[in-house]
Design an enzyme around this catalytic site. Sequence first.
Site, mmCIF file in Angstrom:
data_model
loop_
_atom_site.group_PDB
_atom_site.id
_atom_site.type_symbol
_atom_site.label_atom_id
_atom_site.label_comp_id
_atom_site.label_asym_id
_atom_site.label_seq_id
_atom_site.Cartn_x
_atom_site.Cartn_y
_atom_site.Cartn_z
ATOM 1 N N ASP A 138 -37.808 -32.619 -19.277
ATOM 2 C CA ASP A 138 -38.670 -31.632 -18.623
ATOM 3 C C ASP A 138 -37.998 -31.205 -17.316
ATOM 4 O OD1 ASP A 138 -40.770 -30.124 -17.676
ATOM 5 O OD2 ASP A 138 -42.139 -31.809 -17.369
ATOM 6 N N GLU A 167 -37.586 -29.164 -10.709
ATOM 7 C CA GLU A 167 -38.138 -30.333 -11.415
ATOM 8 C C GLU A 167 -37.023 -31.185 -12.004
ATOM 9 O OE1 GLU A 167 -40.543 -29.366 -14.887
ATOM 10 O OE2 GLU A 167 -41.453 -31.365 -14.823
ATOM 11 N N ARG A 227 -39.938 -23.509 -8.394
ATOM 12 C CA ARG A 227 -40.200 -24.932 -8.682
ATOM 13 C C ARG A 227 -38.857 -25.570 -8.992
ATOM 14 N NH1 ARG A 227 -43.922 -24.376 -11.968
ATOM 15 N NH2 ARG A 227 -43.001 -24.518 -14.026
ATOM 16 N N GLU A 261 -41.483 -32.639 -9.197
ATOM 17 C CA GLU A 261 -41.442 -31.202 -9.400
ATOM 18 C C GLU A 261 -42.284 -30.391 -8.410
ATOM 19 O OE1 GLU A 261 -43.628 -29.808 -12.884
ATOM 20 O OE2 GLU A 261 -43.859 -31.873 -13.553
ATOM 21 N N HIS A 285 -50.355 -27.600 -7.607
ATOM 22 C CA HIS A 285 -50.266 -28.644 -8.636
ATOM 23 C C HIS A 285 -49.729 -29.937 -8.033
ATOM 24 C CE1 HIS A 285 -45.871 -28.134 -9.110
ATOM 25 N NE2 HIS A 285 -46.057 -26.826 -9.157
ATOM 26 N N ASP A 320 -38.571 -23.399 -16.847
ATOM 27 C CA ASP A 320 -39.077 -24.762 -17.027
ATOM 28 C C ASP A 320 -38.945 -25.052 -18.507
ATOM 29 O OD1 ASP A 320 -40.550 -27.087 -17.386
ATOM 30 O OD2 ASP A 320 -42.194 -26.475 -16.071
ATOM 31 N N TYR A 330 -45.573 -20.983 -4.722
ATOM 32 C CA TYR A 330 -45.885 -19.776 -5.493
ATOM 33 C C TYR A 330 -46.609 -18.814 -4.552
ATOM 34 C CZ TYR A 330 -45.040 -23.580 -8.673
ATOM 35 O OH TYR A 330 -44.474 -24.675 -9.277
ATOM 36 N N HIS A 364 -48.489 -21.406 -16.094
ATOM 37 C CA HIS A 364 -48.279 -21.673 -17.522
ATOM 38 C C HIS A 364 -47.733 -20.456 -18.260
ATOM 39 C CE1 HIS A 364 -51.224 -25.313 -17.453
ATOM 40 N NE2 HIS A 364 -50.035 -25.596 -16.962
ATOM 41 N N HIS A 409 -46.229 -34.745 -21.012
ATOM 42 C CA HIS A 409 -47.164 -35.375 -20.085
ATOM 43 C C HIS A 409 -47.519 -36.695 -20.759
ATOM 44 C CE1 HIS A 409 -48.475 -31.410 -17.958
ATOM 45 N NE2 HIS A 409 -47.197 -31.630 -17.901
ATOM 46 N N ASP A 437 -49.862 -19.754 -46.393
ATOM 47 C CA ASP A 437 -49.086 -20.868 -46.949
ATOM 48 C C ASP A 437 -48.127 -21.502 -45.952
ATOM 49 O OD1 ASP A 437 -50.291 -20.715 -49.358
ATOM 50 O OD2 ASP A 437 -48.706 -19.568 -50.346
ATOM 51 N N HIS A 445 -45.600 -36.249 -13.155
ATOM 52 C CA HIS A 445 -46.396 -36.870 -14.221
ATOM 53 C C HIS A 445 -45.477 -37.824 -14.969
ATOM 54 C CE1 HIS A 445 -44.277 -34.084 -16.937
ATOM 55 N NE2 HIS A 445 -44.510 -33.143 -16.043
#
Length: 461
Positions: free
Chosen positions: A271, A431, A429, A408, A354, A260, A412, A243, A365, A36, A358
């Site tokens: 972001d 950003e 990173r 960004e 990467h 992030d 790594y 991710h 995105h 539910d 963006h």
Amino acid sequence: MTFALYSQRRAALAAQLGPKGIAILPTAPEQQRNRDADFLFRHDSYFYYLTGFTEPRAWLVITGDGKSTLFCAPKDLEREIWDGYRLGPEAAPAQLGVDAAFSVTELDAQMSGLLDGRDAIWYPFATHKGLESRVDGWLGSLRARVRYGTLCPEQQRDLCGPLDEMRLVKDPYEQATMRRAAQISAGAHIRAMQLSARMLRGGQEVREYHLDAELLHEFRRHGSQYPAYGSIVAAGANACVLHYRADTAPVRDGELVLIDAGCELDGYASDITRTFPANGKFSGPQRALYELVLASQEAAIAVTKTGARFTDPHEASVKVLAQGLLDLGLLDANKVGTLQDVIEKRAYFQFYMHRTGHWLGMDVHDCGGYIEPSEVGTVSERKDPLSGEVIKNRPSRILRAGMVLTIEPGLYVRPADGVPAQFHNIGIRIEDDAIVTDSGCELISRGVPVQADEIEALMRE
Ligand code: GLY
Ligand code: MN
Ligand code: MN
């Protein structure tokens, strides 16, 4: 905000449909989580852009003559006791500025009349599951009655085309909302950094979820509806998983933490990524890599302005990162050659896999083409040096004032032969969110510092 802005957007879209065109746009579907329980409803961004209306079960129809019709959930006092207030079709024209409104239960019945005599039907392609077959059904029933004189649209057009172009340049209202969202998120990053250092100083065990909770608390405290995407809170080696999501891993003294995270405010995303030492003090190798990523971000920021290409910031970042990887010994010039070789053969890809940014807007995105529309016909081919795949190159988008993008870069470093051990498992990173201006760009997320010394200073507080 009054509905004037949404009416203006609908009028601007109507002008692109052709006099006999019609556009049909549903909001997002409600989605069951389990039994539910539903996932928290989040409106469709295109739909919200044209209506400001956040209820589920709603459709917008716009015709080329500039008229708009809303179909929405009907008033139902019993359901409203359970699910909450509904605007209802009677109040919608005055509240939202649409020309007419009906119950969503009348959508199918009204559609023949709305479609009859139109030459083109516009709807978003490949974005709403089942929409194509719904449109097929409406066209089919109209066609079944051509012997009685109905006229069926002959063209189907992708509504995302004109809407993506409109959403790509943010108006002053959107920019103001995005500034506020970024400001809230910046404050949340500061709080998470300070909590980490404070808990470790106090001898407490810190887990990634402690920092995630701090972010959420700050987002909600300032009226953000929800995070704009699943927050990444990655301690130590987890930062090398692009991710990764905030989980249960311990945040250890001596390691870095990559966060992030950004809130969504009134339909607009922020972001931000910051990477900081869990205990508030960068080690030598951590700082060396951090300064390199920051220098690469500064190079990217310096070329972000009206008239530049979307890919310029990426290329500027890559150049700085590639040189730094050679200087720090992460890449061996005897094996990979010169800076130019590293860039051409993409040898940096081992550590930076990467792109540098963006579009950012209602969606993290955000929509909007990355190819310059006036140059789509200019196509060249190149062979990807790593995969061997032949890739089509088209000229990248030329930036205009009011476009919003992230900047960004990152590094790594997974353990591998030839990679100095002192850098193993470091992921960094940085950003920020940038509004393109005529003279450069406005960084709207710098409410959280980015210089290593400044981060250390605020973590001592
Ligand atoms: N947080 C998603 C991204 O940085 O692209
Ligand atoms: Mn991003
Ligand atoms: Mn991000």
